[in-house]
Design a protein around this motif. Structure first.
Motif, mmCIF file in Angstrom:
data_model
loop_
_atom_site.group_PDB
_atom_site.id
_atom_site.type_symbol
_atom_site.label_atom_id
_atom_site.label_comp_id
_atom_site.label_asym_id
_atom_site.label_seq_id
_atom_site.Cartn_x
_atom_site.Cartn_y
_atom_site.Cartn_z
ATOM 1 N N ARG A 93 0.920 -1.370 0.086
ATOM 2 C CA ARG A 93 -0.253 -0.101 0.046
ATOM 3 C C ARG A 93 0.961 1.204 0.055
ATOM 4 N NH1 ARG A 93 -4.932 0.720 4.207
ATOM 5 N NH2 ARG A 93 -5.876 -0.910 2.827
ATOM 6 N N LYS A 113 -7.489 -14.677 5.886
ATOM 7 C CA LYS A 113 -8.001 -14.514 4.614
ATOM 8 C C LYS A 113 -7.357 -15.492 3.766
ATOM 9 C CE LYS A 113 -7.819 -10.328 2.876
ATOM 10 N NZ LYS A 113 -8.020 -9.213 1.950
ATOM 11 N N ILE A 166 -3.877 -0.170 -1.974
ATOM 12 C CA ILE A 166 -4.320 1.151 -2.339
ATOM 13 C C ILE A 166 -2.953 1.788 -2.905
ATOM 14 C CG2 ILE A 166 -4.943 3.308 -1.076
ATOM 15 C CD1 ILE A 166 -6.775 2.101 0.790
ATOM 16 N N GLY A 167 -3.332 2.717 -3.797
ATOM 17 C CA GLY A 167 -1.715 3.369 -4.545
ATOM 18 C C GLY A 167 -1.107 2.495 -5.064
ATOM 19 N N THR A 208 -10.926 -8.774 -6.992
ATOM 20 C CA THR A 208 -11.051 -8.550 -5.470
ATOM 21 C C THR A 208 -12.791 -7.890 -5.901
ATOM 22 O OG1 THR A 208 -8.878 -7.991 -5.239
ATOM 23 C CG2 THR A 208 -10.533 -7.173 -3.565
ATOM 24 N N ALA A 237 -13.337 4.392 -5.701
ATOM 25 C CA ALA A 237 -13.491 4.444 -6.894
ATOM 26 C C ALA A 237 -12.309 3.941 -7.718
ATOM 27 C CB ALA A 237 -13.940 5.896 -7.618
ATOM 28 N N GLY A 238 -11.573 3.084 -6.910
ATOM 29 C CA GLY A 238 -10.429 2.339 -7.383
ATOM 30 C C GLY A 238 -10.567 1.210 -7.835
ATOM 31 N N ASN A 239 -9.528 0.356 -7.745
ATOM 32 C CA ASN A 239 -9.520 -1.031 -8.538
ATOM 33 C C ASN A 239 -10.775 -1.902 -7.873
ATOM 34 O OD1 ASN A 239 -8.534 -4.034 -7.866
ATOM 35 N ND2 ASN A 239 -8.160 -3.371 -9.940
ATOM 36 N N CYS A 259 -17.532 6.781 -3.930
ATOM 37 C CA CYS A 259 -16.838 8.048 -3.454
ATOM 38 C C CYS A 259 -15.358 7.825 -3.849
ATOM 39 C CB CYS A 259 -17.046 8.127 -2.186
ATOM 40 S SG CYS A 259 -16.332 6.701 -1.103
ATOM 41 N N ASP A 260 -14.489 8.983 -3.709
ATOM 42 C CA ASP A 260 -13.256 8.870 -3.638
ATOM 43 C C ASP A 260 -12.568 9.722 -2.464
ATOM 44 O OD1 ASP A 260 -13.411 11.542 -4.467
ATOM 45 O OD2 ASP A 260 -12.406 11.222 -6.439
ATOM 46 N N SER A 261 -11.444 10.192 -2.321
ATOM 47 C CA SER A 261 -10.894 10.779 -1.242
ATOM 48 C C SER A 261 -11.386 11.971 -1.153
ATOM 49 C CB SER A 261 -9.486 10.431 -0.985
ATOM 50 O OG SER A 261 -8.858 10.839 -2.190
ATOM 51 N N SER A 262 -11.958 12.836 -2.361
ATOM 52 C CA SER A 262 -12.378 14.373 -2.416
ATOM 53 C C SER A 262 -13.924 14.338 -2.197
ATOM 54 C CB SER A 262 -12.037 14.540 -3.561
ATOM 55 O OG SER A 262 -12.731 14.038 -4.651
ATOM 56 N N CYS A 323 -15.786 -0.379 -0.520
ATOM 57 C CA CYS A 323 -14.303 -0.808 -1.292
ATOM 58 C C CYS A 323 -13.376 0.063 -0.937
ATOM 59 C CB CYS A 323 -14.913 -1.134 -2.676
ATOM 60 S SG CYS A 323 -16.083 -2.541 -2.591
ATOM 61 N N GLY A 348 -15.231 -5.040 0.473
ATOM 62 C CA GLY A 348 -14.238 -5.279 -0.532
ATOM 63 C C GLY A 348 -12.995 -4.743 0.047
ATOM 64 N N ASN A 375 -13.596 -10.657 0.482
ATOM 65 C CA ASN A 375 -12.535 -9.924 -0.759
ATOM 66 C C ASN A 375 -11.280 -10.836 -0.914
ATOM 67 O OD1 ASN A 375 -10.220 -9.345 1.147
ATOM 68 N ND2 ASN A 375 -11.231 -7.275 1.803
HETATM 69 P P1 NDP Z 1 -6.961 1.865 -4.942
HETATM 70 O O1 NDP Z 1 -5.880 2.822 -4.576
HETATM 71 O O2 NDP Z 1 -7.290 1.289 -6.382
HETATM 72 O O3 NDP Z 1 -8.488 2.830 -4.742
HETATM 73 C C1 NDP Z 1 -8.962 3.239 -3.597
HETATM 74 C C2 NDP Z 1 -10.024 4.157 -3.567
HETATM 75 O O4 NDP Z 1 -10.651 4.237 -2.601
HETATM 76 C C3 NDP Z 1 -9.564 5.292 -4.320
HETATM 77 O O5 NDP Z 1 -10.723 5.686 -5.154
HETATM 78 C C4 NDP Z 1 -9.319 6.329 -3.331
HETATM 79 O O6 NDP Z 1 -9.851 7.625 -3.555
HETATM 80 C C5 NDP Z 1 -10.690 5.741 -2.274
HETATM 81 N N1 NDP Z 1 -10.137 6.103 -0.985
HETATM 82 C C6 NDP Z 1 -9.156 6.007 -0.166
HETATM 83 N N2 NDP Z 1 -9.231 6.302 0.979
HETATM 84 C C7 NDP Z 1 -10.281 7.027 1.130
HETATM 85 C C8 NDP Z 1 -11.112 7.490 2.254
HETATM 86 N N3 NDP Z 1 -10.464 7.651 3.421
HETATM 87 N N4 NDP Z 1 -12.299 8.135 1.944
HETATM 88 C C9 NDP Z 1 -12.913 7.990 0.499
HETATM 89 N N5 NDP Z 1 -12.352 7.362 -0.365
HETATM 90 C C10 NDP Z 1 -11.017 6.958 -0.167
HETATM 91 O O7 NDP Z 1 -7.189 0.738 -4.017
HETATM 92 P P2 NDP Z 1 -7.745 -0.825 -3.938
HETATM 93 O O8 NDP Z 1 -9.216 -0.335 -4.766
HETATM 94 O O9 NDP Z 1 -6.745 -1.906 -4.389
HETATM 95 O O10 NDP Z 1 -8.231 -1.018 -2.498
HETATM 96 C C11 NDP Z 1 -9.274 -0.686 -1.870
HETATM 97 C C12 NDP Z 1 -9.578 -1.471 -0.569
HETATM 98 O O11 NDP Z 1 -9.460 -2.851 -0.874
HETATM 99 C C13 NDP Z 1 -8.385 -1.323 0.502
HETATM 100 O O12 NDP Z 1 -8.693 -1.440 1.789
HETATM 101 C C14 NDP Z 1 -7.486 -2.526 0.150
HETATM 102 O O13 NDP Z 1 -6.944 -3.185 1.287
HETATM 103 C C15 NDP Z 1 -8.748 -3.593 -0.178
HETATM 104 N N6 NDP Z 1 -8.114 -4.738 -0.834
HETATM 105 C C16 NDP Z 1 -7.601 -4.518 -1.957
HETATM 106 C C17 NDP Z 1 -7.265 -5.728 -2.829
HETATM 107 C C18 NDP Z 1 -6.750 -5.611 -4.253
HETATM 108 O O14 NDP Z 1 -6.558 -6.431 -4.883
HETATM 109 N N7 NDP Z 1 -6.524 -4.460 -4.821
HETATM 110 C C19 NDP Z 1 -7.540 -7.051 -2.376
HETATM 111 C C20 NDP Z 1 -8.165 -7.112 -0.894
HETATM 112 C C21 NDP Z 1 -8.589 -5.807 -0.387
HETATM 113 P P3 NDP Z 1 -8.941 8.420 -4.601
HETATM 114 O O15 NDP Z 1 -9.390 7.916 -6.161
HETATM 115 O O16 NDP Z 1 -9.153 9.999 -4.478
HETATM 116 O O17 NDP Z 1 -7.276 7.987 -4.491
#
Ligand code: NDP
Length: 450
Positions: A93, A113, A166-167, A208, A237-239, A259-262, A323, A348, A375
């Motif tokens: 992460r 898990k 994340i990231g 996931t 709104a990520g992966n 949602c996203d972080s904004s 998620c 998720g 997940n």
């Molecule tokens: P990404 O970085 O692809 O996406 C994360 C998303 O969540 C982004 O849209 C981000 O916003 C948003 N976000 C992060 N923090 C916050 C917050 N505090 N409030 C609102 N929105 C937020 O990460 P992933 O999708 O890969 O991971 C998401 C979750 O899933 C995590 O908890 C991760 O541990 C879990 N996970 C992921 C797996 C994977 O295969 N990737 C496997 C199992 C679990 P912004 O777009 O602005 O950055």
């Protein structure tokens, strides 16, 4: 139970200021009371004291040079938590909130898990307090190269196999892999989530999100329902969020919020997923831009959220898929969701709900799938990528997706059957924790005190 309380107290003393880690440990240990009482061997073998202590913790400096020529320094982490079932496996992460507590909670969750998947994978997690937001591609590459310059000596296809979180997506995995190859001279399956051109598996990107939705569907099927026509809130709104929404649409459900972080986006007619992919995967911009194409949607910036509550969970929907990140559903959010008629929550994200929110879900009788079970499709598909790399094969999308479905179903069945056996049929937290713990603990006992 004194034994569990004492373990928690000594953990707080020996690993100070790690709140997320204590939360994850407490949730698991509290579920294990009936097993620990009925099987004294686990206590005699000090399994609890051993399982909460990572086998190895690697903390390192990550120096890099930004585009202006300034030297930047970040903290890097890899926690190799438990190898009873196989090589350490778990994501990386990159986020400013990363610290030892966050990585330890994620690594600890990963033990259970990974055990639930039934596959030969141990547990690890890593990352850095690096913020990819606003960085140029060259800065991301230089950071990843510096990160791998330390990490490469600790990882390998049979020792420790990191993935994304994340990231950390396909771009970062590419830069990390390139540097590993340069440093070691070896082209091997040291990372998962690789590009399809160079050793990646079909379905890994989607796994996931898809798996979390399959898990939700299995929970509903047991209640003689399905996802067809159900409105859904999907945070992030990520992966994970994007591919959860994709699978929801494929199964006839309607994601209406994300949602996203904004900020938070609500679109009553259904989220335009093609547009979300363009904004978040291609352009990497804020969800606020969605309104340029769909002015009738509602966007609430984070600064306007109601105090102590997440704007997304205020909306009425049949199902919720957190998620984004940990502790994103509080007790107040959980109560609001339930009061608004939400009948299913499938996580998720890891540890997406606070402990009191989890209790609310279980007590209310709605279907609740905890992250470590719901997940796990992501890490399971990572293992399928490892299997393809090791055998130099490449499986079709349909093959991998079928295996993902089978594994997700088997995880649901293990958790629900175990929950029933222990007299709490609606408590998949208890079911998942006990089923996973037994597998890891029995392997640890057979391998001796190591
Ligand atoms: P990404 O970085 O692809 O996406 C994360 C998303 O969540 C982004 O849209 C981000 O916003 C948003 N976000 C992060 N923090 C916050 C917050 N505090 N409030 C609102 N929105 C937020 O990460 P992933 O999708 O890969 O991971 C998401 C979750 O899933 C995590 O908890 C991760 O541990 C879990 N996970 C992921 C797996 C994977 O295969 N990737 C496997 C199992 C679990 P912004 O777009 O602005 O950055």
């Amino acid at each position: 139970m004194n034994y569990i309380n004492n373990t928690l107290l000594s953990l707080r003393a020996s690993s100070p200021a790690q709140d997320e880690f204590y939360q994850a440990v407490e949730e698991v240990l509290c579920s294990l009371a009936p097993v620990l009482e009925s099987n004294r061997l686990y206590q005699q073998q000090a399994i609890i004291q051993r399982i909460v202590e990572p086998e190895r913790q690697i903390f390192f400096r990550v120096p890099w040079v930004d585009d202006k020529g300034n030297i930047q320094v970040n903290k890097g982490y890899r926690i190799e938590f438990n190898s009873a079932l196989g090589p350490y496996k778990g994501g990386l992460r990159f986020h400013p909130s990363v610290n030892a507590s966050v990585i330890k909670f994620l690594g600890f969750e990963q033990i259970f898990k990974n055990a639930l998947t039934g596959l030969p994978i141990g547990a690890g997690k890593g990352g850095a307090n690096f913020d990819p937001k606003g960085k140029s591609d060259n800065e991301i590459m230089r950071f990843c190269q510096s990160f791998m310059t330390e990490l490469y000596r600790h990882v390998g296809p049979n020792t420790d196999v990191p993935a994304g979180d994340i990231g950390v997506g396909a771009r970062e995995i590419g830069y990390l892999f390139g540097q590993y190859k340069r440093l070691t001279g070896r082209y091997e399956g040291v990372l998962t989530g690789k590009g399809l051109l160079w050793g990646g598996s079909l379905v890994r990107k989607e796994a996931t999100g898809y798996g979390t939705v399959y898990f939700a569907d299995y929970m509903l099927n047991d209640r003689k329902e399905n996802l067809q026509g159900q409105t859904c809130l999907v945070s992030g709104a990520g992966n994970v969020a994007i591919y959860a929404m994709e699978k929801l649409y494929q199964l006839g459900a309607i994601p209406v919020g994300c949602c996203d972080s904004s900020g938070t986006l609500y679109h009553q007619g259904g989220i335009d997923l093609t547009l979300i992919k363009t904004l978040k995967e291609d352009k990497r911009v804020s969800l606020a831009e969605y309104l340029h194409t769909h002015p009738s949607a509602i966007y609430t910036p984070v600064a306007d959220y109601p105090t102590g509550q997440h704007a997304l969970w205020q909306y009425t929907a049949d199902a919720a898929f957190p998620c984004a990140t940990q502790n994103e559903i509080t007790k107040t959010d959980a109560e609001t969701l339930i009061a608004n008629g939400c009948k299913l929550v499938s996580e998720g994200a890891n540890m997406a709900s606070t402990q009191d929110a989890v209790e609310c879900f279980i007590d209310s009788g709605i279907a609740y799938g905890p992250g470590k079970a719901a997940n796990a499709g992501g890490v399971a598909t990572s293992q399928l990528e490892m299997a393809q790399n090791a055998s130099m094969q490449r499986w079709t999308f349909e093959d991998v997706d079928k295996q993902l479905m089978r594994i997700s179903k088997s995880i649901y069945q293990q958790a629900s059957e175990t929950a029933r056996t222990f007299g709490q049929p609606n408590n998949l937290v208890l079911g998942a924790n006990i089923a996973a713990f037994k597998r890891v603990a029995d392997a640890m006992i057979e391998q001796g005190v190591v």
